[in-house]
Design an enzyme around this catalytic site. Structure first.
Site, PDB file in Angstrom:
ATOM      1  N   ASP A   1     -67.671  21.636 -29.790  1.00 57.02           N
ATOM      2  CA  ASP A   1     -68.658  20.800 -30.495  1.00 57.02           C
ATOM      3  C   ASP A   1     -68.033  19.919 -31.571  1.00 57.02           C
ATOM      4  O   ASP A   1     -68.671  19.581 -32.562  1.00 57.02           O
ATOM      5  CB  ASP A   1     -69.767  21.662 -31.143  1.00 57.02           C
ATOM      6  CG  ASP A   1     -70.395  22.612 -30.154  1.00 57.02           C
ATOM      7  OD1 ASP A   1     -70.669  22.170 -29.033  1.00 57.02           O
ATOM      8  OD2 ASP A   1     -70.603  23.789 -30.497  1.00 57.02           O
TER       9      ASP A   1
ATOM     10  N   LYS B   1     -65.896  15.506 -29.186  1.00 50.78           N
ATOM     11  CA  LYS B   1     -64.964  14.939 -28.187  1.00 50.78           C
ATOM     12  C   LYS B   1     -65.631  13.845 -27.361  1.00 50.78           C
ATOM     13  O   LYS B   1     -64.998  12.868 -26.983  1.00 50.78           O
ATOM     14  CB  LYS B   1     -64.473  16.031 -27.217  1.00 50.78           C
ATOM     15  CG  LYS B   1     -63.659  17.105 -27.860  1.00 50.78           C
ATOM     16  CD  LYS B   1     -63.341  18.216 -26.885  1.00 50.78           C
ATOM     17  CE  LYS B   1     -64.528  19.058 -26.492  1.00 50.78           C
ATOM     18  NZ  LYS B   1     -65.107  19.904 -27.542  1.00 50.78           N
TER      19      LYS B   1
ATOM     20  N   GLY C   1     -71.666  20.278 -23.930  1.00 50.67           N
ATOM     21  CA  GLY C   1     -72.740  19.305 -24.176  1.00 50.67           C
ATOM     22  C   GLY C   1     -72.233  18.203 -25.074  1.00 50.67           C
ATOM     23  O   GLY C   1     -71.615  18.468 -26.090  1.00 50.67           O
ATOM     24  N   HIS C   2     -72.446  16.980 -24.652  1.00 53.23           N
ATOM     25  CA  HIS C   2     -72.049  15.839 -25.476  1.00 53.23           C
ATOM     26  C   HIS C   2     -73.294  15.040 -25.790  1.00 53.23           C
ATOM     27  O   HIS C   2     -74.104  14.796 -24.898  1.00 53.23           O
ATOM     28  CB  HIS C   2     -71.181  14.838 -24.703  1.00 53.23           C
ATOM     29  CG  HIS C   2     -69.900  15.386 -24.226  1.00 53.23           C
ATOM     30  ND1 HIS C   2     -69.204  16.327 -24.905  1.00 53.23           N
ATOM     31  CD2 HIS C   2     -69.163  15.065 -23.145  1.00 53.23           C
ATOM     32  CE1 HIS C   2     -68.085  16.581 -24.242  1.00 53.23           C
ATOM     33  NE2 HIS C   2     -68.045  15.830 -23.162  1.00 53.23           N
TER      34      HIS C   2
ATOM     35  N   GLN D   1     -65.278  22.415 -24.646  1.00 54.14           N
ATOM     36  CA  GLN D   1     -65.097  23.528 -25.589  1.00 54.14           C
ATOM     37  C   GLN D   1     -63.886  23.243 -26.511  1.00 54.14           C
ATOM     38  O   GLN D   1     -63.561  22.091 -26.719  1.00 54.14           O
ATOM     39  CB  GLN D   1     -64.937  24.874 -24.870  1.00 54.14           C
ATOM     40  CG  GLN D   1     -66.213  25.363 -24.195  1.00 54.14           C
ATOM     41  CD  GLN D   1     -66.404  24.838 -22.799  1.00 54.14           C
ATOM     42  OE1 GLN D   1     -65.488  24.831 -22.007  1.00 54.14           O
ATOM     43  NE2 GLN D   1     -67.595  24.408 -22.472  1.00 54.14           N
TER      44      GLN D   1
HETATM   45  P1  IMP Z   1     -69.664  30.728 -21.947  1.00 50.41           P
HETATM   46  O1  IMP Z   1     -68.704  29.610 -21.892  1.00 50.41           O
HETATM   47  O2  IMP Z   1     -71.086  30.330 -21.656  1.00 50.41           O
HETATM   48  O3  IMP Z   1     -69.233  31.914 -21.125  1.00 50.41           O
HETATM   49  O4  IMP Z   1     -69.710  31.260 -23.473  1.00 50.41           O
HETATM   50  C1  IMP Z   1     -68.583  31.883 -24.072  1.00 50.41           C
HETATM   51  C2  IMP Z   1     -68.445  31.469 -25.525  1.00 50.41           C
HETATM   52  O5  IMP Z   1     -68.086  30.096 -25.598  1.00 50.41           O
HETATM   53  C3  IMP Z   1     -69.735  31.606 -26.343  1.00 50.41           C
HETATM   54  O6  IMP Z   1     -69.397  31.945 -27.676  1.00 50.41           O
HETATM   55  C4  IMP Z   1     -70.296  30.190 -26.321  1.00 50.41           C
HETATM   56  O7  IMP Z   1     -71.149  29.942 -27.418  1.00 50.41           O
HETATM   57  C5  IMP Z   1     -69.026  29.391 -26.390  1.00 50.41           C
HETATM   58  N1  IMP Z   1     -69.160  28.033 -25.823  1.00 50.41           N
HETATM   59  C6  IMP Z   1     -69.192  27.695 -24.517  1.00 50.41           C
HETATM   60  N2  IMP Z   1     -69.298  26.368 -24.379  1.00 50.41           N
HETATM   61  C7  IMP Z   1     -69.311  25.851 -25.604  1.00 50.41           C
HETATM   62  C8  IMP Z   1     -69.369  24.524 -26.107  1.00 50.41           C
HETATM   63  O8  IMP Z   1     -69.416  23.517 -25.374  1.00 50.41           O
HETATM   64  N3  IMP Z   1     -69.359  24.400 -27.453  1.00 50.41           N
HETATM   65  C9  IMP Z   1     -69.277  25.475 -28.284  1.00 50.41           C
HETATM   66  N4  IMP Z   1     -69.206  26.723 -27.861  1.00 50.41           N
HETATM   67  C10 IMP Z   1     -69.222  26.923 -26.539  1.00 50.41           C
END
Ligand code: IMP
Length: 436
Positions: free
Chosen positions: A13, A16, A40-41, A224
């Site tokens: 977040d 990017k 998410g962007h 991420q």
């Molecule tokens: P998952 O990717 O849904 O398996 O989540 C694993 C961890 O990564 C969790 O703490 C999510 O909140 C975090 N996470 C996954 N995608 C994002 C993102 O795009 N931004 C911030 N945190 C993320």
């Protein structure tokens, strides 16, 4: 010409999408190399139009650009078709989209397994986005994954779904009668997705190779952030892929020499969603103020983000792990009015221990707290600044301190949500952008 990788240097977040959107002007190909619709962007265009993307690279808003979903991405075809439909309805030309035939598919049982896994962990849960990301990557590693190319052959698709779903019966027992787990219905539904996505499925590594060979600019867009990396992040509170720059090679199908520059994007403070260690977290009024001023709620899940001071120990670690050549600092304007500011320069661990470097041990990291350098804040509105000289002295000093501590030049600074609310520094006259 080697390409430019843009990656997250914190816990995701970081903004990017906006950076990619800006450099997409000069790029010919933008490729996402890992993650899925857990990302998410939010992109705000000059006319105020707001676009939210979860899967499709934000480069799609630039007509004539090729936007690639690389082999390292996991694709939920339902989300992909919905996102395409929304863009088409808004008049965006989506003909530049290409999806790797080798990208893995998120299946209905992955969503159920993600939810069940988190429920089972109870208080120990990771706080995943529950989008099925982890179980999908697990199937990929177990060689039970289903790929984009499988959508094109009904017989193979059915066989593969059967083989993948069977071993999960035990964990999915409470959902046994759920119609979404019916083999025939699932095959039918995924065949329909296949028909809708067929024209976009391609041999994407060749597209990237051709662009690199023709001296066209390729931008590798990470999702991420470094501290959510399954190998280099705060395991197990991480995502199931590698958001670090090295994955740009694996998830796109190129070699290390094909990446010329790596820009790490970090906020002027830090946020994190989900569980896990966060040494500079602010669970007080300042944290709430950052959340409100920065609009820190997840694009994908709407969850409030945890907020804290900038963590230079972690940022320097990210610089090393990714081999950063440039640093992008976003949302500097959110710090306006907070005086003094603090930047973590060391960690204080259990029993009086201190850590200059990011600790590898989970137990230490969970207890670590920041040791801070106090820095003067500023009160002037900086949202109209377009050159470093337009910033108040203390804002420039803040940026200099960050850059010197991390040992990487700052290429770009964000001073507001708008596309034009940025400051390009001299260091941004990068080889790739100049050549492009
Ligand atoms: P998952 O990717 O849904 O398996 O989540 C694993 C961890 O990564 C969790 O703490 C999510 O909140 C975090 N996470 C996954 N995608 C994002 C993102 O795009 N931004 C911030 N945190 C993320």
């Amino acid at each position: 010409m080697p390409g430019l990788a843009i990656i997250g240097a914190q816990w995701g977040d970081e903004g990017k999408g906006k950076v990619t959107d800006l450099v997409a002007d000069a790029a010919d190909v933008v490729i996402r190399f890992q993650g899925g619709n857990n990302a998410g962007h939010t992109i705000v265009r000059e006319n105020g139009d707001v676009y939210k993307f979860h899967l499709i690279p934000s480069g799609i808003l630039h007509p004539g650009k090729i936007c690639v979903i690389g082999n390292g991405v996991v694709v939920d075809p339902r989300v992909m078709t919905e996102e395409l439909e929304t863009l088409r309805r808004r008049g965006v030309d989506t003909s530049g989209l290409r999806i790797s035939a080798n990208a893995h598919l998120i299946m209905p049982y992955h969503l159920l397994l993600d939810q069940a896994g988190e429920a089972r962990l109870g208080k120990l849960q990771i706080g995943t986005t529950r989008r099925g990301i982890g179980p999908c990557y697990a199937d990929k590693a177990a060689r039970l994954g289903i790929r984009m190319q499988d959508l094109l052959d009904e017989k193979i698709l059915k066989q593969k779904i059967y083989a993948a779903m069977e071993p999960k019966r035990q964990s999915l027992r409470p959902h046994e009668k759920d119609p979404v787990l019916d083999l025939h219905a699932m095959t039918e539904e995924y065949r329909t997705f296949g028909h809708r996505l067929e024209d976009y499925i391609a041999d994407t590594q060749r597209i990237v190779w051709d662009a690199l060979d023709d001296e066209r600019l390729v931008v590798f867009e990470g999702a991420q952030g470094t501290l959510l990396d399954i190998d280099h992040g705060t395991y197990p509170f991480v995502t199931s892929s590698n958001p670090v720059a090295g994955e740009a090679c694996v998830g796109a199908g190129v070699g290390p020499k094909d990446i010329g520059e790596v820009w790490g994007v970090g906020k002027a403070y830090v946020t994190r969603v989900g569980s896990g260690p966060f040494p500079t977290e602010l669970e007080d009024g300042t944290g709430e103020r950052l959340r409100a001023a920065g609009g820190e709620w997840g694009t994908t899940t709407g969850r409030p983000r945890r907020c804290g001071w900038i963590d230079l120990v972690a940022l320097r670690y990210a610089a090393r792990v990714n081999g950063l050549t440039g640093l992008v600092i976003t949302k500097l304007d959110v710090l306006t009015g907070i005086d003094p500011l603090y930047a973590a320069v060391r960690y204080l661990g259990p029993e009086g221990s201190t850590f200059d470097d990011f600790p590898y041990h989970q137990s230490i990291l969970h207890k670590a707290r920041g040791e801070y350098r106090e820095l003067p804040g500023w009160n002037d509105d900086i949202t109209a600044a377009r050159r470093l000289e337009d910033l108040p002295r203390s804002a420039r000093d803040y940026l200099d301190f960050v850059s010197e501590f991390v040992g990487v030049p700052i290429v770009l600074v964000g001073v507001g949500p708008g596309r034009d609310q940025v400051i390009w520094t001299d260091a941004s006259q990068s080889r790739s952008l100049l050549a492009a």
